[in-house]
Design an enzyme around this catalytic site. Structure first.
Site, PDB file in Angstrom:
ATOM      1  N   HIS A   1     -32.385  36.212  57.217  1.00  0.00           N
ATOM      2  CA  HIS A   1     -31.122  35.530  56.940  1.00  0.00           C
ATOM      3  C   HIS A   1     -30.033  36.254  57.726  1.00  0.00           C
ATOM      4  CE1 HIS A   1     -27.591  34.286  54.592  1.00  0.00           C
ATOM      5  NE2 HIS A   1     -28.323  33.319  54.096  1.00  0.00           N
TER       6      HIS A   1
ATOM      7  N   ASP B   1     -33.789  42.914  51.517  1.00  0.00           N
ATOM      8  CA  ASP B   1     -32.882  41.873  51.067  1.00  0.00           C
ATOM      9  C   ASP B   1     -33.622  41.101  49.970  1.00  0.00           C
ATOM     10  OD1 ASP B   1     -31.529  39.524  50.657  1.00  0.00           O
ATOM     11  OD2 ASP B   1     -31.562  38.890  52.752  1.00  0.00           O
TER      12      ASP B   1
ATOM     13  N   GLN C   1     -33.469  36.423  47.781  1.00  0.00           N
ATOM     14  CA  GLN C   1     -34.308  35.246  47.560  1.00  0.00           C
ATOM     15  C   GLN C   1     -35.547  35.564  46.733  1.00  0.00           C
ATOM     16  OE1 GLN C   1     -33.850  31.819  47.408  1.00  0.00           O
ATOM     17  NE2 GLN C   1     -32.749  32.286  49.283  1.00  0.00           N
TER      18      GLN C   1
ATOM     19  N   LYS D   1     -27.786  33.363  42.695  1.00  0.00           N
ATOM     20  CA  LYS D   1     -29.042  32.679  42.969  1.00  0.00           C
ATOM     21  C   LYS D   1     -30.006  32.777  41.790  1.00  0.00           C
ATOM     22  CE  LYS D   1     -28.943  33.532  47.935  1.00  0.00           C
ATOM     23  NZ  LYS D   1     -28.723  32.233  48.573  1.00  0.00           N
TER      24      LYS D   1
ATOM     25  N   CYS E   1     -28.713  29.564  57.783  1.00  0.00           N
ATOM     26  CA  CYS E   1     -28.309  30.916  58.172  1.00  0.00           C
ATOM     27  C   CYS E   1     -29.457  31.674  58.829  1.00  0.00           C
ATOM     28  CB  CYS E   1     -27.781  31.715  56.994  1.00  0.00           C
ATOM     29  SG  CYS E   1     -26.262  31.062  56.337  1.00  0.00           S
TER      30      CYS E   1
HETATM   31  C1  PLP Z   1     -32.716  35.677  52.063  1.00  0.00           C
HETATM   32  C2  PLP Z   1     -31.251  35.690  51.812  1.00  0.00           C
HETATM   33  N1  PLP Z   1     -30.547  36.785  52.089  1.00  0.00           N
HETATM   34  C3  PLP Z   1     -29.236  36.862  51.874  1.00  0.00           C
HETATM   35  C4  PLP Z   1     -28.540  35.801  51.379  1.00  0.00           C
HETATM   36  C5  PLP Z   1     -27.070  35.938  51.208  1.00  0.00           C
HETATM   37  O1  PLP Z   1     -26.697  35.857  49.893  1.00  0.00           O
HETATM   38  P1  PLP Z   1     -25.160  35.971  49.533  1.00  0.00           P
HETATM   39  O2  PLP Z   1     -24.502  34.858  50.293  1.00  0.00           O
HETATM   40  O3  PLP Z   1     -25.122  35.773  48.075  1.00  0.00           O
HETATM   41  O4  PLP Z   1     -24.695  37.297  49.953  1.00  0.00           O
HETATM   42  C6  PLP Z   1     -29.207  34.637  51.076  1.00  0.00           C
HETATM   43  C7  PLP Z   1     -28.488  33.464  50.551  1.00  0.00           C
HETATM   44  O5  PLP Z   1     -28.285  32.460  51.170  1.00  0.00           O
HETATM   45  C8  PLP Z   1     -30.600  34.575  51.295  1.00  0.00           C
HETATM   46  O6  PLP Z   1     -31.290  33.471  51.032  1.00  0.00           O
END
Ligand code: PLP
Lengths: 144, 422
Positions: free
Chosen positions: B137, B215, B218, B241, B380
């Site tokens: 991401h 990270d 997800q 999430k 993203c």
């Molecule tokens: C795998 C992953 N990492 C990071 C994020 C970023 O999350 P946040 O926008 O809550 O920081 C997301 C969310 O879209 C995600 O799916």
């Protein structure tokens, strides 16, 4: 009429499935490319200019959603015979009226991508002004 | 003996989940969209909120609200207790050794930036390598790319194979290109649903003396996470999430690393003492929590963790696998649909696909008219989209309140898409 028929009215689908002025001109007097990174719409526009910088021919290529491609196809019909300056000053509503469909803010960006690319092409070739709201970062057109 | 037996029964009883019943906890489903009940297939972007969580936040505002840590009066004490109780819930969720290691941040993105800046700026330089994955991401990609550029470190991607899984056979050649200092990967991909072998990557990172940053944005919503078993040094998650509110997330990091790091944001609350010439930093976790905390949001986060724990992460994970398998089977029956990513047993409840000749925006738009919410775009993950050779995909993602009927409606909707644009 259902919401689908309102947005994707027959004329839009027709332009999407058989785009007018499709294909890039070579040689061309003006050209530019742009994309809408949010959804991956891409459009390239080429123009041949005649006397008084009047648009004689315009050709485009691109890929993306039906709205972006149909709107650009309709745009190419709309601007033939106009001068570069007239296109530079053309408000986006002229195109949106032609489209005649309700657009959410996200879809609005799809609809006006082609117009932005055309204005950029003319700006690069003939120095016509870019829309004020674009600020100074319009060189690489990315409508976010 | 019989006690153990009881415990066992309790565990197996939790491996089923009644989505239809759980839906009643989510007020959002009481509305219609375009005259149709909502089929919400975009939980990977953000989940819907159960009443229990919303009520916990309201209750906090109505009975316990004051700025934390600073007041001597009883109400401020109560607010502080509520915040710290949530910190403890996050600790337990991640099986972290200590609540001191749990830092409240705005979201996973901020947590990753915290590590990239506070660790990266003082530990990276020319000759060093930061390694991410092609699946990443942007949140776990751009901060590392940026800090690598600022420090002169190299930046590498672990590539994917054709099934959307990481090519671990490339690791050795990456390691030959420099000193691997950071390995950053998502636990679960938000685009393909791929579950990455984080434990193996962590072992590789540590062999090279690198830190392992996971990270968990997800994965935390969908499966039991154990930061100790994963062998990571840092894990970032977002509450929104996982049935919690927007505006709060958590970063877990090993105390020994956090203690040696410079602060990220500075200001009130994170200091020990402030002088004209210099200031000193507070203890963990406060050193990394400058300014007023997202207090009510943290309380909501804690309530969301309670909610999910009560249902059981094993049950959630298993249920999502079932939904993913069901959706993939249904999509496989449509020859004009291409789906991406690994087989159902190796992915979370996320299905990315394209309809031949129809742009994802148009697909999502037509589905919206049917009351079906999916995401269309690059999710993203532009490096991944490039790899797949597409500009964008459609993504349907599932959660504990998703019912198979919604997937059936998706498939019916796709037939309509096909009819309109085919
Ligand atoms: C795998 C992953 N990492 C990071 C994020 C970023 O999350 P946040 O926008 O809550 O920081 C997301 C969310 O879209 C995600 O799916």
């Amino acid at each position: 009429m259902g919401e689908f028929e309102q947005l994707y009215r027959e004329l839009i689908l027709d332009h999407y499935k058989s785009p007018r002025n499709h294909g890039l001109l070579d040689p061309a007097d003006a050209s530019a490319e742009g994309q809408n990174p949010l959804c991956g719409d891409e459009i390239a526009v080429t123009v041949r200019l005649g006397a008084d910088d009047r648009i004689e021919e315009v050709g485009f290529d691109g890929r993306g959603c039906a709205i972006s491609q149909a709107a650009t196809s309709m745009l190419t019909d709309l601007v033939k015979g106009k001068t570069a300056q007239e296109v530079a000053e053309m408000p986006k509503d002229d195109l949106l009226d032609e489209l005649g469909i309700p657009l959410t803010p996200v879809r609005l960006k799809c609809a006006i991508l082609g117009l932005g690319v055309l204005k950029l092409a003319l700006h690069k070739a003939r120095g016509t002004p870019l829309p004020e709201e674009w600020g100074t970062s319009a060189r690489d057109l990315v409508l976010e | 003996m019989s006690r153990e037996y009881d415990a066992d029964v309790a565990v197996t009883a939790k491996t089923t989940l009644d989505a239809q019943r759980l839906r009643a906890d989510f007020p959002i489903f009481e509305q219609t969209f375009h005259g149709k009940p909502l089929a919400f297939l975009d939980s990977a972007a953000s989940s819907q909120k159960p009443r229990q969580m919303l009520e916990a936040m309201t209750h906090f505002y109505e009975t316990s609200y004051a700025n934390v840590h600073r007041g001597v009066y009883q109400l401020a004490e109560r607010a502080t207790e509520a915040l710290e109780l949530s910190r403890e819930k996050v600790r337990a969720l991640l099986n972290a050794p200590s609540a001191r290691e749990v830092i409240f941040v705005r979201n996973a993105t901020e947590g990753i930036n915290l590590v990239a800046y506070a660790w990266g700026l003082s530990n990276l330089g020319p000759g060093d390598l930061v390694v991410v994955t092609e699946l990443e991401h942007h949140s776990n990609f751009v901060p590392w790319q940026y800090i690598a550029h600022r420090t002169g470190a190299g930046f590498r991607m672990i590539p994917l194979d054709d099934h959307g899984q990481l090519r671990l056979d490339e690791l050795d050649s990456i390691a030959r290109e420099g000193n691997v200092k950071v390995v950053a990967t998502g636990v679960v991909s938000n685009s393909l649903g791929t579950m990455n072998p984080v434990d193996r990557l962590a072992a590789w990172a540590h062999e090279h003396g690198a830190i392992m940053v996971a990270d968990g944005a997800q994965s935390a919503p969908h499966m039991k996470m154990d930061v100790q078993a994963l062998g990571c040094d840092f894990v970032a998650i977002s509450a929104h999430k996982m049935c919690g509110p927007s505006g709060v997330g958590a970063l877990w990091g090993k105390a020994e690393l956090l203690e040696r790091m410079e602060p990220f944001l500075t200001g009130g609350h994170m200091i020990r003492s402030v002088g004209v010439d210099d200031s000193t930093w507070g203890e963990l976790p406060h050193k990394f929590e400058a300014g007023t905390a997202p207090m009510a949001e943290a309380v909501g986060f804690g309530a969301a963790i309670d909610y999910l724990t009560e249902i059981g992460f094993d049950a959630i994970e298993r249920y999502e696998h079932e939904l993913a398998a069901y959706a993939l089977d249904k999509l496989a029956e449509l020859p004009w649909v291409t789906s991406y990513g690994p087989p159902a047993d190796r992915r979370a409840g996320i299905v990315s696909f394209n309809v031949d000749g129809v742009h994802p925006h148009d697909v999502a738009q037509v589905l919206d008219f049917e009351g079906i919410a999916i995401r269309a775009g690059h999710h993203c993950c532009q490096p991944l989209m490039r790899k797949l050779g597409v500009a964008a995909t459609n993504r349907a993602s599932f959660y504990l309140y998703t019912i198979p009927d919604e997937i059936d409606r998706l498939v019916d909707g796709l037939h309509k898409v096909r009819k309109a644009f085919g």
